[in-house]
Design a protein around this motif. Sequence first.
Motif, PDB file in Angstrom:
ATOM      1  N   VAL A 289       5.980   0.303  -7.958  1.00  0.00           N
ATOM      2  CA  VAL A 289       5.903   0.329  -6.496  1.00  0.00           C
ATOM      3  C   VAL A 289       4.961   1.430  -6.032  1.00  0.00           C
ATOM      4  CG1 VAL A 289       8.289  -0.528  -6.234  1.00  0.00           C
ATOM      5  CG2 VAL A 289       7.838   1.926  -6.160  1.00  0.00           C
ATOM      6  N   TRP A 290       4.552   1.332  -4.793  1.00  0.00           N
ATOM      7  CA  TRP A 290       3.744   2.352  -4.135  1.00  0.00           C
ATOM      8  C   TRP A 290       4.630   3.554  -3.812  1.00  0.00           C
ATOM      9  CZ3 TRP A 290      -0.022   5.254  -2.936  1.00  0.00           C
ATOM     10  CH2 TRP A 290      -0.211   5.817  -1.682  1.00  0.00           C
ATOM     11  N   TRP A 291       4.057   4.723  -3.809  1.00  0.00           N
ATOM     12  CA  TRP A 291       4.742   5.984  -3.563  1.00  0.00           C
ATOM     13  C   TRP A 291       5.572   5.980  -2.280  1.00  0.00           C
ATOM     14  CZ3 TRP A 291       3.196   9.300   0.510  1.00  0.00           C
ATOM     15  CH2 TRP A 291       3.750  10.582   0.480  1.00  0.00           C
ATOM     16  N   ALA A 292       5.131   5.324  -1.231  1.00  0.00           N
ATOM     17  CA  ALA A 292       5.834   5.324   0.054  1.00  0.00           C
ATOM     18  C   ALA A 292       6.753   4.116   0.247  1.00  0.00           C
ATOM     19  CB  ALA A 292       4.831   5.395   1.196  1.00  0.00           C
ATOM     20  N   SER A 293       6.990   3.339  -0.795  1.00  0.00           N
ATOM     21  CA  SER A 293       7.815   2.133  -0.647  1.00  0.00           C
ATOM     22  C   SER A 293       9.225   2.436  -0.164  1.00  0.00           C
ATOM     23  CB  SER A 293       7.870   1.348  -1.958  1.00  0.00           C
ATOM     24  OG  SER A 293       6.615   0.763  -2.204  1.00  0.00           O
ATOM     25  N   ALA A 294       9.824   3.503  -0.639  1.00  0.00           N
ATOM     26  CA  ALA A 294      11.180   3.841  -0.194  1.00  0.00           C
ATOM     27  C   ALA A 294      11.189   4.095   1.308  1.00  0.00           C
ATOM     28  CB  ALA A 294      11.716   5.046  -0.955  1.00  0.00           C
ATOM     29  N   VAL A 295      10.170   4.775   1.812  1.00  0.00           N
ATOM     30  CA  VAL A 295      10.080   5.043   3.252  1.00  0.00           C
ATOM     31  C   VAL A 295       9.909   3.731   4.019  1.00  0.00           C
ATOM     32  CG1 VAL A 295       8.729   6.187   5.064  1.00  0.00           C
ATOM     33  CG2 VAL A 295       9.183   7.366   2.901  1.00  0.00           C
ATOM     34  N   GLU A 296       9.087   2.836   3.511  1.00  0.00           N
ATOM     35  CA  GLU A 296       8.907   1.542   4.164  1.00  0.00           C
ATOM     36  C   GLU A 296      10.212   0.749   4.183  1.00  0.00           C
ATOM     37  OE1 GLU A 296       5.156  -0.724   3.820  1.00  0.00           O
ATOM     38  OE2 GLU A 296       4.769   0.662   2.166  1.00  0.00           O
ATOM     39  N   CYS A 297      10.972   0.813   3.095  1.00  0.00           N
ATOM     40  CA  CYS A 297      12.270   0.127   3.046  1.00  0.00           C
ATOM     41  C   CYS A 297      13.231   0.719   4.074  1.00  0.00           C
ATOM     42  CB  CYS A 297      12.876   0.217   1.650  1.00  0.00           C
ATOM     43  SG  CYS A 297      12.008  -0.757   0.402  1.00  0.00           S
ATOM     44  N   ILE A 298      13.278   2.043   4.151  1.00  0.00           N
ATOM     45  CA  ILE A 298      14.155   2.687   5.128  1.00  0.00           C
ATOM     46  C   ILE A 298      13.732   2.322   6.543  1.00  0.00           C
ATOM     47  CG2 ILE A 298      14.904   4.924   6.060  1.00  0.00           C
ATOM     48  CD1 ILE A 298      14.742   5.959   3.107  1.00  0.00           C
ATOM     49  N   SER A 299      12.431   2.236   6.780  1.00  0.00           N
ATOM     50  CA  SER A 299      11.933   1.825   8.098  1.00  0.00           C
ATOM     51  C   SER A 299      12.446   0.432   8.460  1.00  0.00           C
ATOM     52  CB  SER A 299      10.405   1.850   8.105  1.00  0.00           C
ATOM     53  OG  SER A 299       9.903   1.336   9.310  1.00  0.00           O
ATOM     54  N   ALA A 300      12.358  -0.497   7.520  1.00  0.00           N
ATOM     55  CA  ALA A 300      12.830  -1.866   7.768  1.00  0.00           C
ATOM     56  C   ALA A 300      14.334  -1.887   8.013  1.00  0.00           C
ATOM     57  CB  ALA A 300      12.466  -2.768   6.588  1.00  0.00           C
ATOM     58  N   LEU A 301      15.077  -1.133   7.216  1.00  0.00           N
ATOM     59  CA  LEU A 301      16.533  -1.075   7.385  1.00  0.00           C
ATOM     60  C   LEU A 301      16.909  -0.440   8.724  1.00  0.00           C
ATOM     61  CD1 LEU A 301      17.492   0.079   3.780  1.00  0.00           C
ATOM     62  CD2 LEU A 301      17.838  -2.214   4.753  1.00  0.00           C
TER      63      LEU A 301
END
Length: 145
Positions: A34-46
């Motif tokens: 995954v990309w380094w910022a994927s966790a942040v993108e997931c949290i944004s969606a949630l």
Amino acid sequence: MKFWDASAVVPLLIAEESTRRLQALAAKDSAMLVWWASAVECISALARLERDGALNPAAMTLALQRLHKLSAGWHEIDPSDEIRETAARFLRVHALRAADALQLAAAFAAAERRPASLEIVTLDERLANAARKEGFVVLDLTEAA
């Protein structure tokens, strides 16, 4: 190993239409890139779902716990000047948002500039189209069931 876009990770965290297909895919090949910022993108969606009332606080807590567990085992592509420059080029060539251009550039770097060597897992049609045009194999999730 496959490159997972954040759009394909979110259904592993909460129940969505594509959850079972993506769970089956992840079970077959648990090594996620995954990309380094994927966790942040997931949290944004949630967080967006929670704000919109589609996710209650208990479900949000559970989703964040799942994300923490999942992210502990995935492999991240770190940011770099090369990724930033490639993302900037992708923005001029494809109809992408900045985060999607960074995702695609990270996959491009992970594939060592040989996109046909890496499969991408995404539910984002705009990103999928750009990835195909760049030469990536984009997983057809209708076959992942």
